[in-house]
Design an enzyme around this catalytic site. Structure first.
Site, short mmCIF file in Angstrom:
data_model
loop_
_atom_site.label_atom_id
_atom_site.label_comp_id
_atom_site.label_asym_id
_atom_site.label_seq_id
_atom_site.Cartn_x
_atom_site.Cartn_y
_atom_site.Cartn_z
N ASP A 1 -60.65 -29.58 -41.47
CA ASP A 1 -59.75 -30.64 -41.00
C ASP A 1 -58.67 -31.02 -42.00
OD1 ASP A 1 -61.96 -31.62 -42.55
OD2 ASP A 1 -61.48 -33.66 -41.94
N GLU B 1 -64.39 -33.34 -42.07
CA GLU B 1 -65.00 -33.80 -43.32
C GLU B 1 -64.42 -35.14 -43.75
OE1 GLU B 1 -65.86 -34.98 -47.06
OE2 GLU B 1 -63.80 -34.34 -46.66
ZN LIG Z 1 -60.19 -35.10 -48.94
ZN LIG Z 2 -61.72 -32.39 -49.22
#
Ligand SMILES: [Zn+2]
Ligand SMILES: [Zn+2]
Length: 396
Positions: free
Chosen positions: A77, A135
């Site tokens: 991401d 994440e």
């Molecule tokens: Zn980051």
């Molecule tokens: Zn990262």
């Protein structure tokens, strides 16, 4: 630097892939284009591929699907940020940018998968390539775990790398034990009784109580946490009142908690609530405490970390492998490391001479792409070592 011919031969491809991902960044759980490319690449390598795990996550398997697995993880991401770099491969998606290096992680792990899939995995061992969504706050790893990522085949050990602009390219950071902190958030709403600023005795002033709370909470880190351990408690938002002569009914505080061990994390959370109850009760206010559990601390296990260290030394030489700095940031690789032993290490990616030195999450973040080769080489070496250990264990 000791880069193998197989890694060097993938240089152009790895860089081109990274730049393609960089141009087309996608936010957490929306990495459909990225996941599509990942799945197609893994299939073309002959791997068995699962897609749609945790919405956009992809898992590729190479080896014995009934064996024990070495899990290698990348996050896909990007961040909600407008890129300020003037490069040919700058983000084409306004307001979204790969400013943490996850474009590099995805490209790097695809190259690792390519190399590892060219030879059979050791007997009874499977390489499990995990490309996770979200994440950056979404906890994609947690969702993948809930959907069974550590099973079928059973994961025995997990490894992930993060590009790291705090370290120059050519260096690797490895550390056993805690490496990153937990990150939890809370919102406190204090309710008192509003009134005239000149007649405070007729009110129960939530602003004074908020001020007292903020200071009282500061004693948690200084008085309740072992000075050689670490924690951070920050109140990042204070919302109350409108004008100078009105005492409002309510005040709201928003805070974040960081800790390096599960025990300290729990201690800090307990103290925040105890102090909150005591201070508000003393001032005859009521309160609401909304606590959001975030990422746990990222804690590396001894043995696999030594294997990664060895792989790092073989790749860049002992003089270039440093003890990874402890950082109070957080990573959701921590969820995998709660389930199985493993190691999260960092790959130096800063290059001042090339002007690649902006920090992560900055609109000018970029990194030296040579780091992709260093990271891939280290991952391949570590994965092979861990796989042969598993195979040897299986024969005992
Ligand atoms: Zn980051
Ligand atoms: Zn990262």
């Amino acid at each position: 630097m000791n880069l193998s011919p197989e890694i060097l031969s993938l240089r152009d491809d790895t860089v081109a892939l990274r730049r393609d991902f960089h141009q087309h960044p996608e936010l957490g759980f929306r990495e459909t284009r990225t996941a599509g490319i990942v799945a197609e690449r893994l299939r073309s390598l002959g791997l068995s591929v699962a897609t749609g795990v945790a919405t956009t996550g992809v898992i590729g398997l190479h080896g014995d699907a009934f064996g024990r697995a070495v899990l290698l993880r990348a996050d896909m991401d990007a961040l909600p940020l407008t890129e300020e770099n003037e490069v040919a491969y700058a983000s084409q998606n306004p307001g979204v940018m790969h400013a943490c290096g996850h474009d590099g992680h995805t490209a790097m792990l695809l190259s690792v998968a390519k190399i590892l899939s060219q030879t059979p995995a050791p007997r009874g061992v499977c390489y499990k390539f995990v490309f996770q969504p979200a994440e950056e706050g979404g906890g994609g790893a947690r969702v993948m775990i809930d959907e069974g990522a550590p099973r079928d085949p059973e994961v025995a050990v997990a490894v992930a790398a993060h590009l790291w602009n705090d370290l120059p390219v050519g260096k690797l950071g490895v550390r056993a034990g805690p490496v990153l902190a937990s990150a939890d958030h809370f919102v406190v709403t204090l309710t008192g009784k509003g009134g005239h600023g000149a007649m405070p005795h007729q009110t129960r002033d939530p602003i004074v109580v908020a001020a007292e709370l903020i200071l009282a909470w500061q004693t948690i880190v200084s008085r309740n946490v072992d000075p050689v351990d670490s924690a951070a408690l920050t109140i990042g938002a204070v919302e109350a009142g409108t004008v100078a002569n009105i005492i409002p009914d309510r005040a709201r505080l928003k805070g974040t908690l960081r800790a390096l061990s599960p025990a300290t994390r729990q201690r800090v959370i307990d103290r925040v609530e105890t102090i909150l109850k005591g201070v508000t009760a003393a001032h005859e206010l009521t309160h609401e405490f909304n606590f959001t559990t975030g990422y746990p601390p990222t804690v590396n296990t001894g043995e696999p970390t030594e294997v990664v260290r060895q792989a790092a030394v073989e790749t860049v030489g002992a003089g270039n492998v440093v003890e990874q700095d402890l950082v109070m940031g957080a990573e959701d690789m921590s969820f995998f490391l709660q389930q199985v032993p493993g190691c999260f290490f960092v790959v130096g990616s800063r290059n001042e001479e090339k002007g690649l030195a902006a920090p992560h999450h900055n609109a000018r973040f970029d990194f030296d792409e040579d780091a992709l080769l260093v990271g891939a080489e280290t991952m391949v070496r570590a994965a092979r070592k861990l796989a042969s250990q598993l195979a040897a264990d299986g024969e005992d």
